[in-house]
Design a protein around this motif. Structure first.
Motif, PDB file in Angstrom:
ATOM      1  N   ALA A   8       2.408  42.081  43.039  1.00 57.79           N
ATOM      2  CA  ALA A   8       3.459  43.094  43.171  1.00 57.79           C
ATOM      3  C   ALA A   8       4.735  42.445  43.700  1.00 57.79           C
ATOM      4  O   ALA A   8       5.410  42.971  44.588  1.00 57.79           O
ATOM      5  CB  ALA A   8       3.000  44.234  44.083  1.00 57.79           C
ATOM      6  N   MET A   9       5.070  41.299  43.136  1.00 60.68           N
ATOM      7  CA  MET A   9       6.179  40.462  43.608  1.00 60.68           C
ATOM      8  C   MET A   9       7.377  40.690  42.697  1.00 60.68           C
ATOM      9  O   MET A   9       7.490  40.113  41.620  1.00 60.68           O
ATOM     10  CB  MET A   9       5.747  38.997  43.599  1.00 60.68           C
ATOM     11  CG  MET A   9       6.723  38.048  44.260  1.00 60.68           C
ATOM     12  SD  MET A   9       5.992  36.395  44.423  1.00 60.68           S
ATOM     13  CE  MET A   9       5.703  35.993  42.700  1.00 60.68           C
ATOM     14  N   TRP A  10       8.266  41.563  43.097  1.00 58.15           N
ATOM     15  CA  TRP A  10       9.400  41.937  42.265  1.00 58.15           C
ATOM     16  C   TRP A  10      10.491  40.868  42.289  1.00 58.15           C
ATOM     17  O   TRP A  10      11.064  40.535  41.255  1.00 58.15           O
ATOM     18  CB  TRP A  10       9.958  43.279  42.720  1.00 58.15           C
ATOM     19  CG  TRP A  10       8.945  44.370  42.665  1.00 58.15           C
ATOM     20  CD1 TRP A  10       8.122  44.780  43.666  1.00 58.15           C
ATOM     21  CD2 TRP A  10       8.591  45.148  41.518  1.00 58.15           C
ATOM     22  NE1 TRP A  10       7.280  45.787  43.229  1.00 58.15           N
ATOM     23  CE2 TRP A  10       7.556  46.038  41.912  1.00 58.15           C
ATOM     24  CE3 TRP A  10       9.049  45.209  40.206  1.00 58.15           C
ATOM     25  CZ2 TRP A  10       6.980  46.958  41.046  1.00 58.15           C
ATOM     26  CZ3 TRP A  10       8.483  46.120  39.322  1.00 58.15           C
ATOM     27  CH2 TRP A  10       7.461  46.981  39.737  1.00 58.15           C
ATOM     28  N   THR A  14       0.743  38.319  49.648  1.00 58.58           N
ATOM     29  CA  THR A  14       0.776  39.684  50.168  1.00 58.58           C
ATOM     30  C   THR A  14      -0.644  40.178  50.391  1.00 58.58           C
ATOM     31  O   THR A  14      -1.387  40.431  49.442  1.00 58.58           O
ATOM     32  CB  THR A  14       1.506  40.627  49.198  1.00 58.58           C
ATOM     33  OG1 THR A  14       2.825  40.139  48.960  1.00 58.58           O
ATOM     34  CG2 THR A  14       1.586  42.032  49.758  1.00 58.58           C
ATOM     35  N   ALA A  15      -1.052  40.288  51.652  1.00 60.06           N
ATOM     36  CA  ALA A  15      -2.393  40.773  51.971  1.00 60.06           C
ATOM     37  C   ALA A  15      -2.490  42.278  51.779  1.00 60.06           C
ATOM     38  O   ALA A  15      -3.526  42.809  51.372  1.00 60.06           O
ATOM     39  CB  ALA A  15      -2.765  40.404  53.407  1.00 60.06           C
ATOM     40  N   ASP A  31       5.556  50.257  44.345  1.00 59.32           N
ATOM     41  CA  ASP A  31       6.281  51.449  43.922  1.00 59.32           C
ATOM     42  C   ASP A  31       6.953  51.149  42.578  1.00 59.32           C
ATOM     43  O   ASP A  31       7.942  50.407  42.513  1.00 59.32           O
ATOM     44  CB  ASP A  31       7.331  51.808  44.977  1.00 59.32           C
ATOM     45  CG  ASP A  31       8.025  53.135  44.687  1.00 59.32           C
ATOM     46  OD1 ASP A  31       8.018  53.576  43.521  1.00 59.32           O
ATOM     47  OD2 ASP A  31       8.587  53.725  45.630  1.00 59.32           O
ATOM     48  N   LEU A  32       6.415  51.731  41.489  1.00 59.78           N
ATOM     49  CA  LEU A  32       6.940  51.446  40.156  1.00 59.78           C
ATOM     50  C   LEU A  32       8.339  52.015  39.962  1.00 59.78           C
ATOM     51  O   LEU A  32       9.182  51.408  39.299  1.00 59.78           O
ATOM     52  CB  LEU A  32       5.997  52.008  39.090  1.00 59.78           C
ATOM     53  CG  LEU A  32       4.648  51.311  38.937  1.00 59.78           C
ATOM     54  CD1 LEU A  32       3.822  52.005  37.861  1.00 59.78           C
ATOM     55  CD2 LEU A  32       4.837  49.847  38.584  1.00 59.78           C
ATOM     56  N   HIS A  89       6.338  48.435  49.255  1.00 57.99           N
ATOM     57  CA  HIS A  89       6.571  48.873  50.624  1.00 57.99           C
ATOM     58  C   HIS A  89       5.494  48.328  51.574  1.00 57.99           C
ATOM     59  O   HIS A  89       4.367  48.040  51.169  1.00 57.99           O
ATOM     60  CB  HIS A  89       6.561  50.401  50.691  1.00 57.99           C
ATOM     61  CG  HIS A  89       7.547  51.053  49.779  1.00 57.99           C
ATOM     62  ND1 HIS A  89       8.902  51.074  50.021  1.00 57.99           N
ATOM     63  CD2 HIS A  89       7.365  51.721  48.596  1.00 57.99           C
ATOM     64  CE1 HIS A  89       9.519  51.726  49.049  1.00 57.99           C
ATOM     65  NE2 HIS A  89       8.603  52.127  48.170  1.00 57.99           N
ATOM     66  N   ASP A  90       5.886  48.221  52.855  1.00 58.56           N
ATOM     67  CA  ASP A  90       4.952  47.895  53.953  1.00 58.56           C
ATOM     68  C   ASP A  90       4.155  46.623  53.674  1.00 58.56           C
ATOM     69  O   ASP A  90       2.939  46.555  53.881  1.00 58.56           O
ATOM     70  CB  ASP A  90       3.990  49.070  54.195  1.00 58.56           C
ATOM     71  CG  ASP A  90       4.709  50.354  54.522  1.00 58.56           C
ATOM     72  OD1 ASP A  90       5.733  50.286  55.228  1.00 58.56           O
ATOM     73  OD2 ASP A  90       4.270  51.427  54.061  1.00 58.56           O
TER      74      ASP A  90
END
Length: 526
Positions: free
Chosen positions: A259-261, A271-272, A277-278, A284-285
């Protein structure tokens, strides 16, 4: 192509593939566990090991039959449900499948009968060789299937022929030694070995909890603990190799499962936890573990990892280049001798597949404007939340398996086989590795979307010209048929487990000397 036909065709193949893969990994792992158990029997000549091997061999046989039956159905689907895919890339994709049938399937089909019916007809060493050949056949079968699938993920050793309008093999060695295929093979078979070890561990734990077949259960638990610890460690190590392969060959898949934009600067962190958010196109968080992603993806601390925004921009450029290739190809169709058009095509040919993405929106990609190209570039992003959570659940179960097998190995080393809390945990954990492997296939196949073959053929162009009603009918038939087979499979396995390892001796009087696989005193059915 009607979008409903595409979605239903994908759904049907997903259902049959995920169902088929319930049986395959257990077959892969149990086959080599049988080799280990029978090797101990051949070396020690203790009948209890013969009984143990035959018991797990019976469960292997039940599972083997269902794996073969469901696998044949899947291969028929390529011609029936994915005919344009078969036409477009069949020269490459069909070769590994043909070799799998000629080399691997015939090998295991030839020797599996000898394995089951040759116990009293073959010498112990010869029968062990037969068992090994069955195990080799099952694993070679997986190799060729994964070579085919790996080519879909990373289509090396092939090129589009503008004269035949199809993909053709240019280097079969490159297809065979495709780094993605090799990484997928070792990772997948290790997962299969882990599933088999969990299955043997759980059933053995069940027997020990019930105080039944204790001698067989303890020996099986010991083999499962050692085999499972090695396998579960291999899954994680080889999974890391799969992650490294993504960096060079499937960067979008890597960015989506993280989920790395935005592009992650070096040293990239893993990212654990986060909430993708599409709509906002952000996560987030986030809770990151420093350096880990950089080490996995780039084997360095000084290389960045590309994010979704950067990769979408690259896709936009490739779509524009692909439109040029498409235009040159259309010119070549009308005039194959047009050298100028052929030169333009050769320059842009690697991006032709990206132009085909536009066919979802327009019949002729050359008519697409800048806005449509930008929109289509975002079609190259797979379902980020599905990718993100599938990976984390899969990885979490993988580390849990390592902890469980490490505990099992310590307990059997200390000869504390009857540790009740662990036995209960082992029984409860039986479904977990299956969940993990199914999620692994979700990652592999959803992560490749929108491509049937990465960068070559979009999925929406690959299906056959079928109606919605035809596909729905086949889905219902498959669901009912496979549901019935699942009931039969589970029923047979549970019945075999209930009868226990000494079921083969029921035809002999209790305590009769010389009966096959007779257990020493105190080791008979409780």
């Amino acid at each position: 192509m009607d979008p409903a036909v595409v979605d239903l065709s994908r759904l049907q193949f997903a259902l049959t593939a995920l169902y088929h893969f319930l049986f395959v990994p257990l077959t892969l792992g149990l086959s080599f566990m049988l080799v280990i158990m029978e090797s101990v029997y051949v070396m020690t000549k203790r009948p209890i090991w013969r009984t143990t091997t035959r018991f797990w061999g019976t469960l292997f046989g039940i599972n083997f039959v269902l794996g073969v039956a469901t696998g044949l159905t899947m291969e028929f689907q390529f011609g029936m449900n994915w005919s344009y895919y078969s036409h477009y890339v069949g020269d490459i994709f069909g070769a590994p499948l043909a070799i799998e049938g000629l080399m691997a399937f015939f090998l295991e089909a030839t020797f599996v009968g000898l394995m089951f019916f040759g116990w009293d007809k073959l010498r112990p060493v010869t029968h062990l060789l037969v068992t090994f050949l069955v195990a080799l056949g099952t694993n070679l079968s997986a190799l060729w299937i994964l070579v085919a699938n790996g080519w879909m993920q990373n289509p090396v050793g092939a090129a589009f022929n503008p004269d035949t309008l199809r993909m053709e093999v240019t280097d079969f060695r490159a297809v065979l030694f495709n780094p993605v295929a090799q990484a997928k093979f070792v990772h997948t078979v290790s997962a299969g070995y882990t599933i088999a070890a969990v299955f043997v561990l759980g059933v053995s734990a069940f027997y020990l909890l019930k105080g039944r077949y204790v001698s067989v259960a303890k020996r099986s638990l010991t083999v499962a603990a050692a085999f499972g610890l090695a396998s579960s460690l291999s899954v994680v190590v080889l999974g890391d190799e799969s992650g490294y392969a993504l960096t060079d060959n499937q960067k979008m898949k890597l960015a989506a499962l993280e989920a790395m934009w935005e592009t992650e600067p070096a040293p990239a962190g893993l990212t654990a936890f986060g909430i993708p958010d599409l709509k906002a196109r952000k996560t987030h968080d986030e809770i990151k573990i420093p350096y880990v992603l950089g080490l996995i993806a780039t084997r360095s601390l000084d290389r960045p990892v590309a994010g979704i925004f950067e990769l979408v921009a690259q896709a936009e450029t490739r779509i524009e280049s692909g439109v040029v290739a498409y235009d040159a190809l259309e010119t070549l169709k009308a005039d194959p001798r047009n050298l100028a058009a052929r030169g333009v095509f050769e320059t842009h040919r690697r991006d032709l597949g990206y132009a085909l993405l536009l066919k979802r929106h327009v019949a002729d990609p050359r008519t697409a404007d800048k806005a449509l190209i930008q929109k289509t570039a975002w079609d190259t992003v797979p379902n980020v939340p599905v990718m993100f959570w599938s990976f984390r659940i899969m990885a979490g179960i993988g580390f849990l398996m390592i902890a469980m097998f490490a505990t099992a190995f310590v307990l059997v080393t200390l000869r504390r086989h009857n540790t009740r809390w662990f036995l209960m945990l082992a029984v409860a954990a039986i479904p977990l590795p299956w969940i993990s492997t199914e999620l692994g296939w979700v990652l592999a196949e959803v992560g490749r979307q929108p491509w049937a073959v990465e960068g070559v053929l979009p999925t929406f162009l690959a299906p056959s010209s079928l109606s919605v009603g035809q596909i729905l009918t086949s889905i219902v038939v498959f669901t009912l048929l496979y549901g019935a087979l699942a009931v039969v499979e589970v029923g047979l396995i549970l019945r075999t487990i209930k009868k226990g390892p000494f079921a083969e001796q029921e035809a002999f009087p209790s305590g009769a000397p010389g009966r096959p696989g007779a257990a020493p005193a105190g080791e008979a059915v409780a």
